[in-house]
Design an enzyme around this catalytic site. Structure first.
Site, mmCIF file in Angstrom:
data_model
loop_
_atom_site.group_PDB
_atom_site.id
_atom_site.type_symbol
_atom_site.label_atom_id
_atom_site.label_comp_id
_atom_site.label_asym_id
_atom_site.label_seq_id
_atom_site.Cartn_x
_atom_site.Cartn_y
_atom_site.Cartn_z
ATOM 1 N N THR A 43 -81.110 -48.127 -40.093
ATOM 2 C CA THR A 43 -82.106 -49.182 -40.301
ATOM 3 C C THR A 43 -81.507 -50.566 -40.098
ATOM 4 O O THR A 43 -82.202 -51.490 -39.673
ATOM 5 C CB THR A 43 -82.734 -49.069 -41.703
ATOM 6 O OG1 THR A 43 -81.696 -48.873 -42.665
ATOM 7 C CG2 THR A 43 -83.702 -47.914 -41.766
ATOM 8 N N TYR A 106 -92.105 -42.309 -46.444
ATOM 9 C CA TYR A 106 -93.576 -42.393 -46.493
ATOM 10 C C TYR A 106 -94.238 -41.045 -46.742
ATOM 11 O O TYR A 106 -95.171 -40.939 -47.529
ATOM 12 C CB TYR A 106 -94.154 -43.028 -45.224
ATOM 13 C CG TYR A 106 -95.626 -43.382 -45.377
ATOM 14 C CD1 TYR A 106 -96.005 -44.543 -46.033
ATOM 15 C CD2 TYR A 106 -96.621 -42.535 -44.927
ATOM 16 C CE1 TYR A 106 -97.352 -44.856 -46.211
ATOM 17 C CE2 TYR A 106 -97.957 -42.826 -45.099
ATOM 18 C CZ TYR A 106 -98.320 -43.980 -45.740
ATOM 19 O OH TYR A 106 -99.638 -44.279 -45.931
ATOM 20 N N TYR A 132 -78.733 -39.239 -45.764
ATOM 21 C CA TYR A 132 -78.875 -40.634 -46.199
ATOM 22 C C TYR A 132 -79.933 -40.660 -47.287
ATOM 23 O O TYR A 132 -81.125 -40.463 -47.014
ATOM 24 C CB TYR A 132 -79.263 -41.502 -45.010
ATOM 25 C CG TYR A 132 -79.385 -42.984 -45.291
ATOM 26 C CD1 TYR A 132 -78.910 -43.578 -46.454
ATOM 27 C CD2 TYR A 132 -79.974 -43.824 -44.340
ATOM 28 C CE1 TYR A 132 -79.031 -44.920 -46.688
ATOM 29 C CE2 TYR A 132 -80.082 -45.187 -44.554
ATOM 30 C CZ TYR A 132 -79.615 -45.726 -45.723
ATOM 31 O OH TYR A 132 -79.731 -47.091 -45.942
ATOM 32 N N ARG A 137 -86.218 -47.214 -50.334
ATOM 33 C CA ARG A 137 -86.947 -47.422 -49.080
ATOM 34 C C ARG A 137 -87.785 -46.212 -48.692
ATOM 35 O O ARG A 137 -88.887 -46.358 -48.149
ATOM 36 C CB ARG A 137 -85.979 -47.735 -47.940
ATOM 37 C CG ARG A 137 -85.365 -49.118 -48.036
ATOM 38 C CD ARG A 137 -84.720 -49.502 -46.725
ATOM 39 N NE ARG A 137 -84.161 -50.844 -46.799
ATOM 40 C CZ ARG A 137 -84.028 -51.631 -45.748
ATOM 41 N NH1 ARG A 137 -84.427 -51.236 -44.562
ATOM 42 N NH2 ARG A 137 -83.499 -52.827 -45.881
ATOM 43 N N LYS A 160 -74.597 -40.450 -47.479
ATOM 44 C CA LYS A 160 -74.579 -41.899 -47.664
ATOM 45 C C LYS A 160 -75.524 -42.168 -48.821
ATOM 46 O O LYS A 160 -76.733 -42.003 -48.702
ATOM 47 C CB LYS A 160 -75.048 -42.627 -46.403
ATOM 48 C CG LYS A 160 -75.169 -44.144 -46.589
ATOM 49 C CD LYS A 160 -75.786 -44.820 -45.373
ATOM 50 C CE LYS A 160 -75.985 -46.326 -45.625
ATOM 51 N NZ LYS A 160 -76.649 -46.994 -44.478
ATOM 52 N N ILE A 202 -70.656 -46.965 -45.771
ATOM 53 C CA ILE A 202 -71.383 -47.387 -44.572
ATOM 54 C C ILE A 202 -72.003 -48.718 -44.934
ATOM 55 O O ILE A 202 -72.950 -48.792 -45.710
ATOM 56 C CB ILE A 202 -72.414 -46.342 -44.138
ATOM 57 C CG1 ILE A 202 -71.695 -45.040 -43.741
ATOM 58 C CG2 ILE A 202 -73.245 -46.864 -42.965
ATOM 59 C CD1 ILE A 202 -72.627 -43.895 -43.381
#
Length: 291
Positions: A43, A106, A132, A137, A160, A202
């Site tokens: 992202t 989402y 991840y 988010r 991550k 990261i």
């Protein structure tokens, strides 16, 4: 293989188009500054606003420019499992070393759905997969128990973790085992993350301060948390300033101050406000990156 400081690479633009020459220069700069790996088209690389072909081009160019000197973990996340499979297979075909796959955003899958999604990506190619987990988010949180189930698959090798919950590192050591690679996905807590059992980060801030963050990670790996904390103290205001607005916008602005790339981003993101620019400017001086 996947340890230390790994910048979540920005994708440079010029007049709305990919700036591939600058991208190649950034790869060289990061390697020269001591970064331990590169993570394109997450992202921070503005993957949501890249076309599919642009996404592929960025991975191809970073792999070619890195030329095997450091590992490349290619972003291959999507809330569409079929698309994640396609991105993972492409990354493998051009020589990436692993893929980073975000929990589907989402859609809000169940834990059972997360297992099915990551199993499908795991089975589609021979690359190692880094999970991840960023519930802030994606609005879905992979539990340590679910991660432990996925860690039984031979090529799901790490996470991550951007939860900001340092206890997660210990919980995941219990469910996934001590050899499961745990990388911080949050700059502000990366120092403490390592103390809990993490092996790297990261990093967004590493786009602008790669040498400092590589040294911090190396100090943590050597058990010198005092030296690492000195670096963290210098960078903490910058971590906070960069994330006052979306992090990639903040870090592109900071990079533009060092003539590394333009601060251009794609809508719906917009340039930093003047107030946030002042915060970033002050933080860069505090870190010793500018006068």
């Amino acid at each position: 293989m996947f340890t230390g400081s790994m910048p979540a690479l920005v994708t440079p633009f010029r007049n709305g188009e990919l700036d591939l020459e600058t991208l190649k220069k950034l790869v060289e700069w990061h390697i020269g500054e001591g970064s331990d790996g590169l993570v394109p088209v997450g992202t921070t690389g503005e993957s949501p606003t890249l076309t599919h072909r642009e996404h592929e081009i960025v991975v191809e160019e970073v792999v070619k420019a890195a030329a095997g000197r450091v590992p490349v973990i290619a972003g291959a996340g999507s809330n569409n499992t079929t698309e994640s499979i396609r991105l993972a297979r492409h990354a493998e075909s051009v020589g990436a070393d692993a893929v980073l796959v975000v929990t589907p955003y989402y859609n809000k899958p169940t834990q059972r759905g997360l297992i099915a999604h990551f199993t499908a990506v795991h089975d589609c190619c021979d690359l190692p997969v880094i999970i991840y987990n960023i519930p802030g988010r994606s609005v879905v949180d992979m539990t340590p128990a679910t991660m432990g189930e996925l860690a039984k698959l031979p090529r799901i090798v790490g996470v991550k973790d951007a939860t900001g919950d340092l206890a997660r590192v210990c919980d995941q050591r219990m469910t996934c085992g001590p050899d499961f690679i745990q990388l911080s996905g949050e700059d502000a807590t990366a120092h403490g993350f390592n103390a809990q059992g993490g092996t790297g980060c990261i990093s967004v801030t590493a786009n602008v301060a790669p040498a400092m963050l590589a040294k911090m990670q190396a100090a943590c790996a050597a058990g010198d948390y005092r030296a690492a904390l000195d670096i963290q103290d210098r960078l903490m205001p910058l971590h906070k300033a960069i994330f006052t607005e979306p992090g990639l916008v903040g870090v592109k602005y900071a990079m533009s101050k060092l003539d590394l790339c333009s601060d251009e981003v794609r809508l719906p993101l917009t340039a930093l406000s003047d107030e946030t620019k002042v915060m970033v400017d002050d933080a860069m001086r505090h870190a010793g990156l500018t006068n």
